[in-house]
Design an enzyme around this catalytic site. Structure first.
Site, short mmCIF file in Angstrom:
data_model
loop_
_atom_site.label_atom_id
_atom_site.label_comp_id
_atom_site.label_asym_id
_atom_site.label_seq_id
_atom_site.Cartn_x
_atom_site.Cartn_y
_atom_site.Cartn_z
N SER A 1 43.23 33.00 38.70
CA SER A 1 44.56 33.46 38.29
C SER A 1 45.54 33.34 39.44
O SER A 1 45.18 33.59 40.60
CB SER A 1 44.49 34.92 37.85
OG SER A 1 45.81 35.43 37.69
N LYS B 1 39.73 37.37 41.33
CA LYS B 1 40.10 36.02 40.93
C LYS B 1 40.08 35.06 42.12
O LYS B 1 39.78 33.87 41.97
CB LYS B 1 41.49 36.02 40.29
CG LYS B 1 41.51 36.66 38.89
CD LYS B 1 40.51 36.02 37.96
CE LYS B 1 40.83 36.24 36.49
NZ LYS B 1 39.76 35.72 35.60
N TYR C 1 42.12 42.82 40.59
CA TYR C 1 42.08 41.58 39.81
C TYR C 1 42.29 40.35 40.72
O TYR C 1 41.58 39.35 40.62
CB TYR C 1 43.16 41.69 38.75
CG TYR C 1 43.29 40.56 37.78
CD1 TYR C 1 42.43 40.45 36.69
CD2 TYR C 1 44.31 39.61 37.91
CE1 TYR C 1 42.58 39.42 35.76
CE2 TYR C 1 44.46 38.59 36.99
CZ TYR C 1 43.60 38.50 35.92
OH TYR C 1 43.76 37.48 35.02
P1 NAI Z 1 41.64 38.27 26.28
O1 NAI Z 1 41.60 39.72 26.52
O2 NAI Z 1 42.14 37.78 24.96
O3 NAI Z 1 40.22 37.61 26.50
C1 NAI Z 1 39.23 38.11 27.36
C2 NAI Z 1 37.96 38.23 26.57
O4 NAI Z 1 36.89 38.62 27.45
C3 NAI Z 1 38.06 39.32 25.47
O5 NAI Z 1 37.74 38.76 24.21
C4 NAI Z 1 37.06 40.37 25.93
O6 NAI Z 1 36.42 41.04 24.86
C5 NAI Z 1 36.08 39.55 26.75
N1 NAI Z 1 35.33 40.37 27.69
C6 NAI Z 1 35.80 41.35 28.50
N2 NAI Z 1 34.82 41.89 29.22
C7 NAI Z 1 33.68 41.24 28.88
C8 NAI Z 1 32.33 41.34 29.30
N3 NAI Z 1 31.97 42.23 30.23
N4 NAI Z 1 31.42 40.50 28.77
C9 NAI Z 1 31.78 39.60 27.82
N5 NAI Z 1 33.05 39.46 27.38
C10 NAI Z 1 33.99 40.28 27.91
O7 NAI Z 1 42.53 37.64 27.46
P2 NAI Z 1 42.77 36.12 27.91
O8 NAI Z 1 44.15 36.05 28.38
O9 NAI Z 1 42.31 35.17 26.89
O10 NAI Z 1 41.83 36.03 29.21
C11 NAI Z 1 40.86 35.03 29.42
C12 NAI Z 1 40.69 34.83 30.92
O11 NAI Z 1 41.86 34.24 31.46
C13 NAI Z 1 40.47 36.13 31.69
O12 NAI Z 1 39.51 35.90 32.72
C14 NAI Z 1 41.83 36.38 32.30
O13 NAI Z 1 41.74 37.19 33.46
C15 NAI Z 1 42.28 34.98 32.59
N6 NAI Z 1 43.70 34.82 32.78
C16 NAI Z 1 44.55 34.91 31.73
C17 NAI Z 1 45.90 34.73 31.93
C18 NAI Z 1 46.86 34.73 30.81
O14 NAI Z 1 48.04 34.45 31.05
N7 NAI Z 1 46.44 35.00 29.58
C19 NAI Z 1 46.46 34.55 33.28
C20 NAI Z 1 45.48 34.40 34.30
C21 NAI Z 1 44.14 34.55 34.05
#
Ligand code: NAI
Length: 297
Positions: A153, A170, A166
């Site tokens: 990130s 990251k 975070y």
């Molecule tokens: P999101 O919240 O929709 O997706 C994250 C998913 O990870 C969720 O479905 C959640 O249930 C799952 N999760 C959480 N803890 C878990 C665990 N211990 N074991 C298995 N699954 C688990 O959010 P998003 O945005 O799709 O995030 C995906 C990745 O992208 C994350 O790593 C986030 O930090 C990263 N990210 C996202 C950004 C954005 O702009 N959306 C920016 C920078 C990084």
């Protein structure tokens, strides 16, 4: 040139029950990959859990004619990681691709950050990538093939208020990416990272009006290419969102060599030390050491 196909390739995508992970899972499956859809199904802060999220994405993939199996383990324990990899092995007997994507948020300014905000964030993002990748590493080494994409990130690479936990996790993933790229090179295992921006439940309130231009589908093509057999790079970082794709790199300035170095001579030459003209981008520590030794010789 031909489209990028994934026939017969087995992909594990963590946190694939929603947001970016779901988008990656649907696309890899559409292109022929056999996908383990992992998701704990909890809230954005990592609390709770449900099998619904992963199962729904598996149903979507199957309805579109693809192949997928669900897994509901947490990435945040060694047992969970091992079981995620076992799910792939039990279903298809191999693992070719890992997309480490699962993530949670527990933001607070540094002065207010508690261990309850720090530890789960390190566990899911950073340790989670270790726990899922390590059981698959030996499999990938033995088969002489692997593609790993870690989700970093800009909050860590560039810095963002309220996200020391975070950001550290990251940026830790960047270190993991770069070292694994070195360790995996002789076995054709390529490891890269993305720093995405996308509208998901994690960010929709933060992004404001621009959010609607930042669908997850703009991030997935880069992940797809980095996960493909033809991926030409390893150990690299790409900033991705809304159709913009750019390389982020760690560079080093030519700096100075001064064998009579003192604090005052550092002060007096500080502009030259910082001058970005003629910087280099070492691929690994050996290359950086080579630059240092050349400058010193
Ligand atoms: P999101 O919240 O929709 O997706 C994250 C998913 O990870 C969720 O479905 C959640 O249930 C799952 N999760 C959480 N803890 C878990 C665990 N211990 N074991 C298995 N699954 C688990 O959010 P998003 O945005 O799709 O995030 C995906 C990745 O992208 C994350 O790593 C986030 O930090 C990263 N990210 C996202 C950004 C954005 O702009 N959306 C920016 C920078 C990084």
């Amino acid at each position: 040139m031909a489209d990028l196909g994934f026939d017969g390739k087995v992909a594990i995508i963590t946190g694939a029950g929603g947001g970016l992970g779901r988008s990656h899972a649907l696309e890899l499956a559409r292109r022929g990959a056999l996908v383990v859809v992992n998701d704990l199904g909890g809230a954005v802060d990592g609390t709770g859990g449900s099998e619904t999220a992963a199962q729904k994405v598996v149903d979507e993939i199957k309805a579109a004619g693809g192949e997928a199996v669900p897994n509901y383990d947490s990435v945040a324990t060694p047992e969970g990681g091992a079981n995620i990899v076992k799910t792939a092995m039990d279903a298809w007997g191999r693992v070719d691709i890992i997309i480490n994507n699962a993530g949670i948020l527990r933001d607070a300014s540094f002065k207010n950050m508690t261990p309850e905000q720090l530890n789960p964030v390190l566990d899911v993002h950073l340790r989670g990538a270790f726990y899922v990748t390590q059981p698959a590493w030996e499999i990938m080494r033995n088969q002489g093939y692997g593609r790993i994409v870690n989700t970093s990130s800009g909050a860590g690479v560039f810095g963002n208020f309220g996200q020391t936990n975070y950001g550290a996790a990251k940026m830790g993933l960047v270190g993991l990416t770069r070292v694994l790229a070195v360790e995996g090179a002789k076995n054709n295992i390529k490891v890269n990272a993305i720093a995405p921006v996308a509208k998901t439940r994690m960010t929709e309130e933060l992004l404001g009006p621009v959010a609607d231009k930042l669908g997850p589908e703009y991030v997935t093509p880069v992940v797809t290419f980095l996960a493909h057999e033809s991926c030409p790079v390893s150990g690299e970082i790409y900033s991705v969102g809304g159709g913009r794709v750019a390389r982020v790199f760690i560079g080093v300035t030519p700096g100075i060599v001064d064998h009579d170095l003192t604090a005052e001579s550092v002060r007096d030459q500080f502009d030259k030390i910082r001058d970005e003209q003629g910087y280099a981008v070492p691929a690994n520590l050996n290359e950086e050491m080579g630059l240092a030794l050349k400058a010193l010789s």
